[in-house]
Write a protein that holds these residues in place. Structure first.
Motif, PDB file in Angstrom:
ATOM      1  N   VAL A  67     -19.416  21.336-107.486  1.00 19.05           N
ATOM      2  CA  VAL A  67     -18.040  21.558-107.937  1.00 19.05           C
ATOM      3  C   VAL A  67     -17.555  20.370-108.763  1.00 19.05           C
ATOM      4  O   VAL A  67     -16.866  20.556-109.773  1.00 19.05           O
ATOM      5  CB  VAL A  67     -17.110  21.858-106.742  1.00 19.05           C
ATOM      6  N   ALA A  68     -17.918  19.166-108.375  1.00 22.37           N
ATOM      7  CA  ALA A  68     -17.510  17.979-109.138  1.00 22.37           C
ATOM      8  C   ALA A  68     -18.087  18.018-110.554  1.00 22.37           C
ATOM      9  O   ALA A  68     -17.389  17.687-111.525  1.00 22.37           O
ATOM     10  CB  ALA A  68     -17.945  16.708-108.419  1.00 22.37           C
ATOM     11  N   LYS A  69     -19.336  18.420-110.703  1.00 23.19           N
ATOM     12  CA  LYS A  69     -19.942  18.494-112.026  1.00 23.19           C
ATOM     13  C   LYS A  69     -19.326  19.626-112.850  1.00 23.19           C
ATOM     14  O   LYS A  69     -19.134  19.484-114.056  1.00 23.19           O
ATOM     15  CB  LYS A  69     -21.458  18.664-111.941  1.00 23.19           C
ATOM     16  N   ILE A  70     -19.002  20.735-112.201  1.00 23.58           N
ATOM     17  CA  ILE A  70     -18.334  21.823-112.910  1.00 23.58           C
ATOM     18  C   ILE A  70     -16.949  21.352-113.362  1.00 23.58           C
ATOM     19  O   ILE A  70     -16.508  21.654-114.472  1.00 23.58           O
ATOM     20  CB  ILE A  70     -18.246  23.096-112.037  1.00 23.58           C
ATOM     21  N   SER A  71     -16.284  20.567-112.521  1.00 24.85           N
ATOM     22  CA  SER A  71     -14.986  19.995-112.882  1.00 24.85           C
ATOM     23  C   SER A  71     -15.129  19.074-114.095  1.00 24.85           C
ATOM     24  O   SER A  71     -14.282  19.101-115.001  1.00 24.85           O
ATOM     25  CB  SER A  71     -14.413  19.233-111.691  1.00 24.85           C
ATOM     26  N   ASP A  72     -16.187  18.270-114.134  1.00 25.84           N
ATOM     27  CA  ASP A  72     -16.445  17.418-115.298  1.00 25.84           C
ATOM     28  C   ASP A  72     -16.644  18.266-116.551  1.00 25.84           C
ATOM     29  O   ASP A  72     -16.139  17.934-117.632  1.00 25.84           O
ATOM     30  CB  ASP A  72     -17.691  16.552-115.080  1.00 25.84           C
TER      31      ASP A  72
END
Length: 127
Positions: A67-72
């Motif tokens: 989710v953090a990478k998708i947020s990035d």
């Protein structure tokens, strides 16, 4: 559960990659004085959407990291839209091209939002 063998099969990747390619081609016509500012920035941010999706694929076994990478990726997509605004306001894009590129970026954004809210659909299934 969806079966995704690799990040290149994701709609978000395919659409963001196509957008980045289109931005690259269009930005070739930006003025030379924009080379180290707007041109580089819009190319970098649009390409980063795809690159962060590739990283998300590698992190999919860890939902919070995914989710953090998708947020990035989503953040880079918003940045790309901001650079499109500057390109329009600087008359480097006409309204029609701006609208087309913005619609594409918004479509990518909707897919990224879905991915953020449904990480289990993209998780690596242990066998």
């Amino acid at each position: 559960m969806h079966s995704y063998s690799n990040f290149k099969s994701w709609a978000a990747y395919q659409k963001s990659y196509a957008l980045a390619k289109q931005i690259f081609l269009i930005s070739k016509n930006f003025p030379k004085e924009e080379r180290y500012s707007l041109t580089d920035q819009i190319r970098r941010s649009s390409r980063s959407v795809c690159a962060n999706l590739a990283e998300a694929f590698a992190k999919r076994i860890y939902p919070k990291h995914f989710v953090a990478k998708i947020s990035d990726s989503a953040a880079e997509n918003y940045e790309t839209q901001t650079w499109l605004d500057f390109a329009l306001d600087s008359a480097y894009l006409d309204q029609s091209m701006y609208s087309q590129l913005t619609r594409q970026a918004e479509e990518v954004g909707k897919i990224l939002t879905y991915m953020q809210k449904n990480p289990s659909h993209y998780s690596h299934k242990q066998t």
